[in-house]
Design an enzyme around this catalytic site. Structure first.
Site, PDB file in Angstrom:
ATOM      1  N   ASP A  44       0.572  -1.409  -0.047  1.00 50.07           N
ATOM      2  CA  ASP A  44       0.212   0.117   0.141  1.00 50.07           C
ATOM      3  C   ASP A  44       0.777   1.261  -0.010  1.00 50.07           C
ATOM      4  O   ASP A  44       0.215   2.194   0.112  1.00 50.07           O
ATOM      5  CB  ASP A  44      -1.022   0.004   1.232  1.00 50.07           C
ATOM      6  CG  ASP A  44      -0.098  -0.097   2.353  1.00 50.07           C
ATOM      7  OD1 ASP A  44       1.001  -0.238   2.444  1.00 50.07           O
ATOM      8  OD2 ASP A  44      -0.837   0.255   3.655  1.00 50.07           O
ATOM      9  N   HIS A 247      19.879   0.514 -21.420  1.00 50.85           N
ATOM     10  CA  HIS A 247      19.010   1.140 -20.018  1.00 50.85           C
ATOM     11  C   HIS A 247      19.575   0.606 -18.685  1.00 50.85           C
ATOM     12  O   HIS A 247      18.739   0.106 -17.945  1.00 50.85           O
ATOM     13  CB  HIS A 247      17.766   0.441 -20.502  1.00 50.85           C
ATOM     14  CG  HIS A 247      17.001   1.145 -21.777  1.00 50.85           C
ATOM     15  ND1 HIS A 247      15.819   0.568 -22.038  1.00 50.85           N
ATOM     16  CD2 HIS A 247      17.305   2.316 -22.204  1.00 50.85           C
ATOM     17  CE1 HIS A 247      15.395   1.494 -22.976  1.00 50.85           C
ATOM     18  NE2 HIS A 247      16.140   2.441 -22.947  1.00 50.85           N
ATOM     19  N   ASP A 264      23.303   9.854 -18.487  1.00 52.36           N
ATOM     20  CA  ASP A 264      21.957   9.988 -19.324  1.00 52.36           C
ATOM     21  C   ASP A 264      20.945  10.536 -18.111  1.00 52.36           C
ATOM     22  O   ASP A 264      20.404   9.676 -17.246  1.00 52.36           O
ATOM     23  CB  ASP A 264      21.350   8.753 -19.992  1.00 52.36           C
ATOM     24  CG  ASP A 264      20.222   9.235 -21.155  1.00 52.36           C
ATOM     25  OD1 ASP A 264      19.759  10.329 -20.865  1.00 52.36           O
ATOM     26  OD2 ASP A 264      19.884   8.381 -21.687  1.00 52.36           O
ATOM     27  N   ASP A 275      16.465  15.948 -21.445  1.00 48.37           N
ATOM     28  CA  ASP A 275      16.658  14.536 -21.674  1.00 48.37           C
ATOM     29  C   ASP A 275      18.392  14.791 -22.160  1.00 48.37           C
ATOM     30  O   ASP A 275      18.386  14.991 -23.414  1.00 48.37           O
ATOM     31  CB  ASP A 275      15.985  13.813 -22.581  1.00 48.37           C
ATOM     32  CG  ASP A 275      16.410  12.165 -22.720  1.00 48.37           C
ATOM     33  OD1 ASP A 275      17.303  12.043 -21.952  1.00 48.37           O
ATOM     34  OD2 ASP A 275      15.922  11.515 -23.479  1.00 48.37           O
ATOM     35  N   HIS A 354      20.291   2.036 -32.034  1.00 48.48           N
ATOM     36  CA  HIS A 354      19.295   2.585 -31.579  1.00 48.48           C
ATOM     37  C   HIS A 354      18.795   3.776 -32.733  1.00 48.48           C
ATOM     38  O   HIS A 354      19.822   4.009 -33.466  1.00 48.48           O
ATOM     39  CB  HIS A 354      18.991   3.285 -30.060  1.00 48.48           C
ATOM     40  CG  HIS A 354      20.145   3.769 -29.820  1.00 48.48           C
ATOM     41  ND1 HIS A 354      20.221   5.312 -30.229  1.00 48.48           N
ATOM     42  CD2 HIS A 354      21.236   3.668 -29.000  1.00 48.48           C
ATOM     43  CE1 HIS A 354      21.541   5.700 -29.827  1.00 48.48           C
ATOM     44  NE2 HIS A 354      22.005   4.752 -28.708  1.00 48.48           N
ATOM     45  N   HIS A 358      13.933  10.703 -30.530  1.00 47.02           N
ATOM     46  CA  HIS A 358      12.523  10.695 -30.034  1.00 47.02           C
ATOM     47  C   HIS A 358      11.749  11.982 -29.742  1.00 47.02           C
ATOM     48  O   HIS A 358      12.610  12.833 -29.195  1.00 47.02           O
ATOM     49  CB  HIS A 358      12.450   9.700 -28.873  1.00 47.02           C
ATOM     50  CG  HIS A 358      13.191   9.888 -27.557  1.00 47.02           C
ATOM     51  ND1 HIS A 358      12.739  10.870 -26.798  1.00 47.02           N
ATOM     52  CD2 HIS A 358      14.130   9.599 -27.220  1.00 47.02           C
ATOM     53  CE1 HIS A 358      13.571  11.144 -25.545  1.00 47.02           C
ATOM     54  NE2 HIS A 358      14.564  10.484 -26.009  1.00 47.02           N
ATOM     55  N   HIS A 365       9.495  10.236 -23.914  1.00 47.59           N
ATOM     56  CA  HIS A 365       9.257   9.563 -25.077  1.00 47.59           C
ATOM     57  C   HIS A 365       7.975  10.177 -25.670  1.00 47.59           C
ATOM     58  O   HIS A 365       6.821   9.209 -25.605  1.00 47.59           O
ATOM     59  CB  HIS A 365       9.408   8.250 -25.396  1.00 47.59           C
ATOM     60  CG  HIS A 365      10.653   7.767 -25.125  1.00 47.59           C
ATOM     61  ND1 HIS A 365      10.954   6.286 -24.577  1.00 47.59           N
ATOM     62  CD2 HIS A 365      11.715   8.299 -24.689  1.00 47.59           C
ATOM     63  CE1 HIS A 365      12.358   6.345 -24.338  1.00 47.59           C
ATOM     64  NE2 HIS A 365      13.081   7.499 -24.439  1.00 47.59           N
ATOM     65  N   GLU A 388      20.453  11.794 -30.212  1.00 45.00           N
ATOM     66  CA  GLU A 388      21.207  11.050 -29.429  1.00 45.00           C
ATOM     67  C   GLU A 388      22.092   9.968 -30.169  1.00 45.00           C
ATOM     68  O   GLU A 388      21.828   8.711 -29.607  1.00 45.00           O
ATOM     69  CB  GLU A 388      20.481  10.571 -28.002  1.00 45.00           C
ATOM     70  CG  GLU A 388      19.148   9.777 -28.613  1.00 45.00           C
ATOM     71  CD  GLU A 388      18.475   9.610 -27.080  1.00 45.00           C
ATOM     72  OE1 GLU A 388      18.922   8.856 -26.649  1.00 45.00           O
ATOM     73  OE2 GLU A 388      17.090   9.880 -27.146  1.00 45.00           O
ATOM     74  N   TYR A 392      28.854   1.855 -29.085  1.00 46.10           N
ATOM     75  CA  TYR A 392      28.753   0.765 -27.735  1.00 46.10           C
ATOM     76  C   TYR A 392      29.742  -0.363 -28.414  1.00 46.10           C
ATOM     77  O   TYR A 392      29.282  -1.209 -29.144  1.00 46.10           O
ATOM     78  CB  TYR A 392      27.421   0.431 -27.360  1.00 46.10           C
ATOM     79  CG  TYR A 392      26.451   1.570 -27.372  1.00 46.10           C
ATOM     80  CD1 TYR A 392      26.501   2.437 -26.141  1.00 46.10           C
ATOM     81  CD2 TYR A 392      25.733   2.137 -28.316  1.00 46.10           C
ATOM     82  CE1 TYR A 392      25.674   3.443 -26.135  1.00 46.10           C
ATOM     83  CE2 TYR A 392      24.935   3.027 -28.306  1.00 46.10           C
ATOM     84  CZ  TYR A 392      24.652   3.790 -27.097  1.00 46.10           C
ATOM     85  OH  TYR A 392      23.969   4.970 -27.131  1.00 46.10           O
ATOM     86  N   ARG A 411      27.735   7.848 -25.734  1.00 40.11           N
ATOM     87  CA  ARG A 411      26.269   8.619 -26.113  1.00 40.11           C
ATOM     88  C   ARG A 411      26.246  10.213 -25.922  1.00 40.11           C
ATOM     89  O   ARG A 411      26.801  10.389 -24.847  1.00 40.11           O
ATOM     90  CB  ARG A 411      25.181   7.950 -25.525  1.00 40.11           C
ATOM     91  CG  ARG A 411      23.718   8.555 -26.335  1.00 40.11           C
ATOM     92  CD  ARG A 411      22.590   7.559 -26.038  1.00 40.11           C
ATOM     93  NE  ARG A 411      22.279   7.255 -24.690  1.00 40.11           N
ATOM     94  CZ  ARG A 411      22.097   6.336 -23.877  1.00 40.11           C
ATOM     95  NH1 ARG A 411      22.925   5.384 -24.367  1.00 40.11           N
ATOM     96  NH2 ARG A 411      21.825   6.361 -22.660  1.00 40.11           N
ATOM     97  N   GLU A 413      23.588  13.071 -26.105  1.00 46.14           N
ATOM     98  CA  GLU A 413      22.226  13.712 -26.643  1.00 46.14           C
ATOM     99  C   GLU A 413      21.921  14.978 -26.209  1.00 46.14           C
ATOM    100  O   GLU A 413      21.991  15.592 -25.071  1.00 46.14           O
ATOM    101  CB  GLU A 413      21.424  12.631 -25.587  1.00 46.14           C
ATOM    102  CG  GLU A 413      20.180  12.986 -25.545  1.00 46.14           C
ATOM    103  CD  GLU A 413      19.206  12.174 -24.807  1.00 46.14           C
ATOM    104  OE1 GLU A 413      19.701  11.410 -23.782  1.00 46.14           O
ATOM    105  OE2 GLU A 413      17.822  11.836 -25.167  1.00 46.14           O
TER     106      GLU A 413
HETATM  107  N1  GLY Z   1      17.130   8.157 -21.160  1.00 49.72           N
HETATM  108  C1  GLY Z   1      16.208   7.674 -22.179  1.00 49.72           C
HETATM  109  C2  GLY Z   1      16.140   8.265 -23.342  1.00 49.72           C
HETATM  110  O1  GLY Z   1      17.254   9.016 -23.876  1.00 49.72           O
HETATM  111  O2  GLY Z   1      15.367   7.992 -24.344  1.00 49.72           O
HETATM  112 MN    MN Z   2      16.524  10.352 -25.193  1.00 50.93          MN
HETATM  113 MN    MN Z   3      18.521  10.066 -22.366  1.00 49.00          MN
END
Ligand code: GLY
Ligand code: MN
Ligand code: MN
Length: 445
Positions: A44, A247, A264, A275, A354, A358, A365, A388, A392, A411, A413
């Site tokens: 709860d 992730h 990130d 982001d 990837h 986005h 997202h 981004e 890797y 990465r 971004e």
């Molecule tokens: N951190 C998640 C993304 O960059 O989409």
């Molecule tokens: Mn992102």
């Molecule tokens: Mn991100």
């Protein structure tokens, strides 16, 4: 309680303007937007409440249990149901707005206690020719929607009325939300500013022997100190090979001397998300191999941003990044062959698996189709998205020419707004170039 309040006099709020746009597209439809459910972490014990993005977008309402009903037609009406005041419940969980205050705060045409939902919703739904509603278990609305559809199916042939179709609200709202208005861009600027503050705090905390969670704490501490509600997503502090887990959210390792740290993180401010990813050399300087990989990724970022303008497509942005990544993999000695052949075969996807972008907004997202009519989405002023790219070198795939870079993950971004004549990098206040990163880590920037 029904009626007009003084708050309805004056310029329309952004929420009213969005509702006007919605009603222009709703036709005779009825949209029902229930509040997000309260979510439980265990048994709860609740997570801190996160309001529903669509409900907020159209109304500004952030309280649990609220339901907005937007009836289209010649005289569109916005009816809001909210929790009634309840001193006992408020003793435990804090003040509730209640019907009277909700009426002046959100300017609905009608406002009622949510306890009256059962008695009032059926007739509101029966007035529409379609119902825009996303089925969700246990929101107290779904059964009324099914009943209204069943009534119309049974009676419609005789009365010619009632809702005959169930449509996802995203069919109208996703496209609206894809083009950010002035208030949304302002909100995104705030989220980005605090996200940058978090990145800087994270960078200051770095060093060999520092636990990843110490970096996480520095980032998220800055978010809260600067006024963010929360991180918009679980902060990723991936040091060394952990940067190759896309992730990675455990953040339980220790940063090794000489390792790269992929950070990130993004702050949620006023429900809008920043982001940002930066990849830092923990010791303050890139090794030769790290720098070589880093420069390819930053080149891909620059190339992608340079094509992001009205009239280009979101696929063009990814394609521009991909070309630089593939050329870079050839220069690094990882791949060999003709660039176009390599891209067509998708060999680079082992290292860059990837997409580049986005949509970004109320949701990390953010909704919105990436294709339309089978073609990639054409960019328009007001769209906001991430750029981004990454590379890797997972240890298990680091064979041949890739062995030299084994365990390196990078990465970078940024968050980008399409403007009338190009773009604005909202995250430009945080450097990306390798020398600037080193200067920043040395406290010179
Ligand atoms: N951190 C998640 C993304 O960059 O989409
Ligand atoms: Mn992102
Ligand atoms: Mn991100």
């Amino acid at each position: 309680m029904d009626g007009v309040t003084e708050s309805q006099v004056g310029p329309p709020s952004p929420f009213e303007r969005r509702r006007e746009k919605l009603f222009a597209q709703l036709g005779g439809g009825v949209m029902v937007l229930p509040a997000a459910p309260t979510r439980f972490r265990s048994r709860d014990t609740e997570y801190r409440y996160r309001p529903d993005s669509e409900l907020f977008y159209l109304t500004g309402v952030t309280e649990p249990e609220a339901v907005a009903v937007l009836v289209g037609g010649e005289e569109p009406r916005f009816t809001l149901f909210v929790r009634p005041r309840d001193p006992d419940a408020e003793f435990w969980a804090g003040p509730r707005m209640g019907v009277d205050r909700a009426l002046s705060a959100f300017s609905p045409d009608d406002c009622h206690s949510v306890k009256e939902l059962a008695q009032r919703l059926a007739s509101l739904l029966d007035g529409g020719d379609r119902i825009f509603y996303r089925t969700r278990h246990g929101d107290g609305v779904g059964t009324f929607v099914s009943a209204a559809l069943e009534r119309a199916r049974a009676r419609g042939p005789r009365t010619g009325g009632g809702p005959r179709a169930l449509v996802d609200p995203g069919e109208v709202l996703d496209d609206m939300r894809l083009i950010k208005d002035e208030q949304e861009i302002e909100a995104l600027r705030k989220a980005v500013a605090i996200s940058i503050a978090g990145q800087r705090a994270g960078a200051r905390s770095l060093g060999g022997g520092v636990p990843e969670r110490t970096v996480e704490a520095a980032v998220e501490g800055a978010f809260r100190r600067e006024g963010a509600a929360a991180p918009g997503f679980a902060t990723i502090v991936g040091s060394g090979t952990n940067a190759c887990v896309l992730h990675y959210v455990d953040n339980e390792d220790t940063v090794q001397e000489g390792a790269l740290v992929l950070l990130d993180a993004g702050a949620e401010v006023g429900l809008y998300n920043g982001d940002i990813t930066r990849t830092y050399p923990a010791s303050g300087h890139f090794s030769e191999e790290q720098r070589a990989v880093y420069d390819v990724v930053d080149g891909a970022r620059t190339a992608a941003i340079s094509v992001a303008q009205p009239g280009a497509t979101i696929a063009d942005v990814h394609a521009a990044a991909t070309v630089v990544i593939v050329d870079g993999l050839v220069t690094l000695g990882v791949l060999s062959g003709d660039r176009d052949d390599l891209i067509e075969q998708g060999v680079h996807k082992a290292f860059f698996p990837h997409q580049t972008s986005h949509w970004l907004g109320l949701d990390l997202h953010d909704p919105g189709d990436y294709t339309r009519g089978g073609a990639s989405r054409v960019l328009e002023p007001g769209m906001v998205f991430t750029v981004e790219p990454g590379l890797y070198f997972r240890p298990e795939l680091s064979k041949g020419g890739a062995a030299r870079y084994s365990g390196i993950g990078v990465r970078i971004e940024d968050d980008v707004l399409i403007t009338a004549d190009g773009n604005e990098v909202l995250t430009a206040g945080l450097p990306t170039a390798a020398e600037d990163m080193e200067a920043m880590l040395a406290g010179e920037e």
